[in-house]
Design a protein around this motif. Structure first.
Motif, PDB file in Angstrom:
ATOM      1  N   SER A  89       0.834  -1.199   0.000  1.00 40.32           N
ATOM      2  CA  SER A  89       0.000   0.000   0.000  1.00 40.32           C
ATOM      3  C   SER A  89       0.873   1.255   0.000  1.00 40.32           C
ATOM      4  CB  SER A  89      -0.921   0.002   1.222  1.00 40.32           C
ATOM      5  OG  SER A  89      -0.161   0.027   2.413  1.00 40.32           O
ATOM      6  N   VAL A  90       0.352   2.307  -0.582  1.00 37.50           N
ATOM      7  CA  VAL A  90       1.061   3.573  -0.682  1.00 37.50           C
ATOM      8  C   VAL A  90       0.609   4.495   0.449  1.00 37.50           C
ATOM      9  CG1 VAL A  90       1.463   5.601  -2.117  1.00 37.50           C
ATOM     10  CG2 VAL A  90       1.263   3.334  -3.177  1.00 37.50           C
ATOM     11  N   ASP A  91       1.559   5.140   1.106  1.00 36.26           N
ATOM     12  CA  ASP A  91       1.273   6.096   2.164  1.00 36.26           C
ATOM     13  C   ASP A  91       1.112   7.476   1.529  1.00 36.26           C
ATOM     14  OD1 ASP A  91       1.185   7.786   4.333  1.00 36.26           O
ATOM     15  OD2 ASP A  91       2.984   7.005   5.311  1.00 36.26           O
ATOM     16  N   VAL A  92      -0.130   7.855   1.213  1.00 35.55           N
ATOM     17  CA  VAL A  92      -0.357   9.111   0.501  1.00 35.55           C
ATOM     18  C   VAL A  92      -0.194  10.331   1.409  1.00 35.55           C
ATOM     19  CG1 VAL A  92      -1.913   8.012  -1.140  1.00 35.55           C
ATOM     20  CG2 VAL A  92      -2.855   9.086   0.908  1.00 35.55           C
ATOM     21  N   PHE A  93      -0.297  10.142   2.717  1.00 38.15           N
ATOM     22  CA  PHE A  93      -0.202  11.276   3.632  1.00 38.15           C
ATOM     23  C   PHE A  93       1.247  11.660   3.926  1.00 38.15           C
ATOM     24  CE2 PHE A  93      -4.299   9.246   4.850  1.00 38.15           C
ATOM     25  CZ  PHE A  93      -5.144  10.308   4.544  1.00 38.15           C
ATOM     26  N   GLU A  94       2.150  10.697   3.852  1.00 35.42           N
ATOM     27  CA  GLU A  94       3.546  10.941   4.254  1.00 35.42           C
ATOM     28  C   GLU A  94       4.192  12.100   3.501  1.00 35.42           C
ATOM     29  OE1 GLU A  94       7.771  10.891   3.998  1.00 35.42           O
ATOM     30  OE2 GLU A  94       6.498  10.102   2.380  1.00 35.42           O
ATOM     31  N   PRO A  95       4.118  12.158   2.154  1.00 34.53           N
ATOM     32  CA  PRO A  95       4.757  13.286   1.463  1.00 34.53           C
ATOM     33  C   PRO A  95       4.122  14.631   1.789  1.00 34.53           C
ATOM     34  CG  PRO A  95       3.505  11.928  -0.090  1.00 34.53           C
ATOM     35  CD  PRO A  95       3.558  11.176   1.188  1.00 34.53           C
ATOM     36  N   LEU A  96       2.856  14.643   2.165  1.00 36.92           N
ATOM     37  CA  LEU A  96       2.206  15.909   2.512  1.00 36.92           C
ATOM     38  C   LEU A  96       2.762  16.464   3.820  1.00 36.92           C
ATOM     39  CD1 LEU A  96      -1.476  15.022   1.553  1.00 36.92           C
ATOM     40  CD2 LEU A  96       0.341  15.985   0.126  1.00 36.92           C
ATOM     41  N   GLY A  97       3.118  15.555   4.727  1.00 38.95           N
ATOM     42  CA  GLY A  97       3.750  15.988   5.968  1.00 38.95           C
ATOM     43  C   GLY A  97       5.140  16.542   5.746  1.00 38.95           C
ATOM     44  N   GLY A  98       5.729  16.246   4.587  1.00 39.24           N
ATOM     45  CA  GLY A  98       7.059  16.734   4.258  1.00 39.24           C
ATOM     46  C   GLY A  98       7.067  18.023   3.467  1.00 39.24           C
ATOM     47  N   LEU A  99       5.898  18.588   3.174  1.00 39.26           N
ATOM     48  CA  LEU A  99       5.851  19.864   2.462  1.00 39.26           C
ATOM     49  C   LEU A  99       6.504  20.962   3.303  1.00 39.26           C
ATOM     50  CD1 LEU A  99       2.204  19.705   1.049  1.00 39.26           C
ATOM     51  CD2 LEU A  99       4.334  19.382  -0.235  1.00 39.26           C
TER      52      LEU A  99
ATOM     53  N   THR B 111       3.119   7.389   8.198  1.00 37.87           N
ATOM     54  CA  THR B 111       4.112   8.004   9.079  1.00 37.87           C
ATOM     55  C   THR B 111       3.871   9.506   9.221  1.00 37.87           C
ATOM     56  OG1 THR B 111       5.634   8.332   7.216  1.00 37.87           O
ATOM     57  CG2 THR B 111       5.847   6.275   8.474  1.00 37.87           C
ATOM     58  N   ALA B 112       2.848  10.013   8.564  1.00 33.86           N
ATOM     59  CA  ALA B 112       2.539  11.444   8.645  1.00 33.86           C
ATOM     60  C   ALA B 112       1.975  11.791  10.016  1.00 33.86           C
ATOM     61  CB  ALA B 112       1.538  11.826   7.562  1.00 33.86           C
ATOM     62  N   PRO B 113       2.234  13.007  10.490  1.00 32.11           N
ATOM     63  CA  PRO B 113       1.624  13.431  11.761  1.00 32.11           C
ATOM     64  C   PRO B 113       0.099  13.333  11.697  1.00 32.11           C
ATOM     65  CG  PRO B 113       3.285  15.012  11.032  1.00 32.11           C
ATOM     66  CD  PRO B 113       3.081  14.056   9.895  1.00 32.11           C
ATOM     67  N   GLY B 114      -0.513  12.979  12.812  1.00 33.64           N
ATOM     68  CA  GLY B 114      -1.962  12.877  12.853  1.00 33.64           C
ATOM     69  C   GLY B 114      -2.651  14.173  12.485  1.00 33.64           C
ATOM     70  N   LEU B 115      -2.013  15.294  12.802  1.00 32.74           N
ATOM     71  CA  LEU B 115      -2.591  16.595  12.467  1.00 32.74           C
ATOM     72  C   LEU B 115      -2.703  16.771  10.954  1.00 32.74           C
ATOM     73  CD1 LEU B 115      -3.595  19.370  13.246  1.00 32.74           C
ATOM     74  CD2 LEU B 115      -1.232  20.096  13.564  1.00 32.74           C
ATOM     75  N   VAL B 116      -1.723  16.247  10.221  1.00 31.40           N
ATOM     76  CA  VAL B 116      -1.766  16.318   8.760  1.00 31.40           C
ATOM     77  C   VAL B 116      -2.944  15.498   8.228  1.00 31.40           C
ATOM     78  CG1 VAL B 116      -0.562  15.589   6.654  1.00 31.40           C
ATOM     79  CG2 VAL B 116       0.678  16.832   8.449  1.00 31.40           C
ATOM     80  N   VAL B 117      -3.105  14.301   8.760  1.00 37.86           N
ATOM     81  CA  VAL B 117      -4.215  13.443   8.327  1.00 37.86           C
ATOM     82  C   VAL B 117      -5.550  14.123   8.619  1.00 37.86           C
ATOM     83  CG1 VAL B 117      -5.328  11.203   8.621  1.00 37.86           C
ATOM     84  CG2 VAL B 117      -2.826  11.370   8.672  1.00 37.86           C
ATOM     85  N   ALA B 118      -5.689  14.674   9.819  1.00 35.29           N
ATOM     86  CA  ALA B 118      -6.940  15.336  10.200  1.00 35.29           C
ATOM     87  C   ALA B 118      -7.228  16.521   9.294  1.00 35.29           C
ATOM     88  CB  ALA B 118      -6.872  15.781  11.662  1.00 35.29           C
ATOM     89  N   GLY B 119      -6.202  17.309   8.983  1.00 36.63           N
ATOM     90  CA  GLY B 119      -6.390  18.473   8.134  1.00 36.63           C
ATOM     91  C   GLY B 119      -6.792  18.114   6.722  1.00 36.63           C
ATOM     92  N   ILE B 120      -6.198  17.051   6.185  1.00 38.67           N
ATOM     93  CA  ILE B 120      -6.534  16.612   4.829  1.00 38.67           C
ATOM     94  C   ILE B 120      -7.967  16.083   4.780  1.00 38.67           C
ATOM     95  CG2 ILE B 120      -6.030  14.885   3.053  1.00 38.67           C
ATOM     96  CD1 ILE B 120      -4.065  17.219   3.098  1.00 38.67           C
ATOM     97  N   VAL B 121      -8.358  15.310   5.768  1.00 43.60           N
ATOM     98  CA  VAL B 121      -9.731  14.786   5.792  1.00 43.60           C
ATOM     99  C   VAL B 121     -10.740  15.930   5.868  1.00 43.60           C
ATOM    100  CG1 VAL B 121     -11.377  13.484   7.198  1.00 43.60           C
ATOM    101  CG2 VAL B 121      -9.127  12.518   6.689  1.00 43.60           C
TER     102      VAL B 121
END
Length: 259
Positions: free
Chosen positions: A2-12, A160-170
């Motif tokens: 599976s691909v971790d789509v959130f991880e690169p967003l946390g690296g912006l 591996t992205a911070p939970g805050l990133v996941v919450a913000g994207i959702v």
């Protein structure tokens, strides 16, 4: 694999450090008070304040006192109704996100439309919703279903992205997609709050991120519009705003005045 789509967003650019600073603000709040000393009354008060702020952002004229007395309009009443189940729904959001979102809509929209619309994901036979000012038109139902399904699948996968990133994207995806006929803003903000609880950022629900969104209301619609239209730049700016919102949410916690 599976691909971790959130991880690169946390690296912006700037997002990782901003997310750590926001998380630190919440950790300081909880550490100063002590998790074991946070009673259900504080959680209930934070959720109530959040419901009022979220409803106000959606256009409710109700005051906090009116919300507290149960004398508010349908938007505020629906927002409060969601708070009654939010802490119970949060543990399910990673395993069954669509079911959680539809339940949130059932609670939020009970006074806003016919019963058959409650928890109902829109179809191609229905008009596009336009209940969040500042956004471009909602995508057609077939595109919405595809993106919503992908979002739900990605939530169930490790990241591996911070939970805050996941919450913000959702939050942003639900707002931009507007999957329901009504109350999409209320649902999007409650979904963000569920993830902040579920991902351990604010496990006892005593911050008030909705109040942060309300205090930064001038950039709410435009921020979501940029998220939808400006690619990774818009995503980065929305996530930086999300970090600012959570920091404000920690500062507005009822714990601050009770210490």
């Amino acid at each position: 694999m599976s691909v971790d789509v959130f991880e690169p967003l946390g690296g912006l650019e700037g997002v990782g450090s901003a997310a750590r600073a926001a998380r630190d603000a919440v950790d300081v709040l909880l550490r100063d008070r002590g998790l074991r000393k946070v009673g259900s009354d504080m959680t209930a008060e934070a959720l109530l304040r959040g419901a009022h702020a979220s409803a106000a952002l959606a256009g409710s004229p109700a005051t906090l006192d009116e919300v507290r007395r149960g004398a508010a309009d349908g938007l505020a009443t629906g927002a409060v109704r969601m708070t009654g189940e939010l802490m119970a729904l949060a543990p399910r959001v990673d395993a069954a996100p669509v079911q959680v979102w539809t339940r949130l809509h059932q609670l939020a929209a009970a006074d806003l439309g016919p019963d058959e619309q409650l928890g109902h994901l829109r179809t191609t036979r229905e008009p596009l919703p336009d209940d969040i000012p500042g956004l471009p038109p909602a995508p057609p139902a077939d595109e919405m279903w595809e993106r919503l399904s992908a979002l739900a699948q990605n939530l169930t996968r490790p990241t591996t992205a911070p939970g805050l990133v996941v919450a913000g994207i959702v939050h942003a995806e639900l707002a931009v997609l507007r999957p329901f006929p009504t109350a999409n803003g209320l649902v999007a903000r409650a979904a963000e709050r569920c993830l902040l609880v579920a991902r351990g950022i604010d496990p006892v629900g005593v911050t008030v991120p909705e109040l942060g969104h309300y205090e930064l209301a001038g950039s709410y619609g435009s921020g979501l519009g940029d998220y939808a239209a400006r690619g990774l730049t818009g995503v980065r700016d929305w996530l930086l705003r999300t970090c600012e919102v959570l920091t404000l949410g920690a500062e507005r916690s009822p714990l601050v005045r009770s210490q």
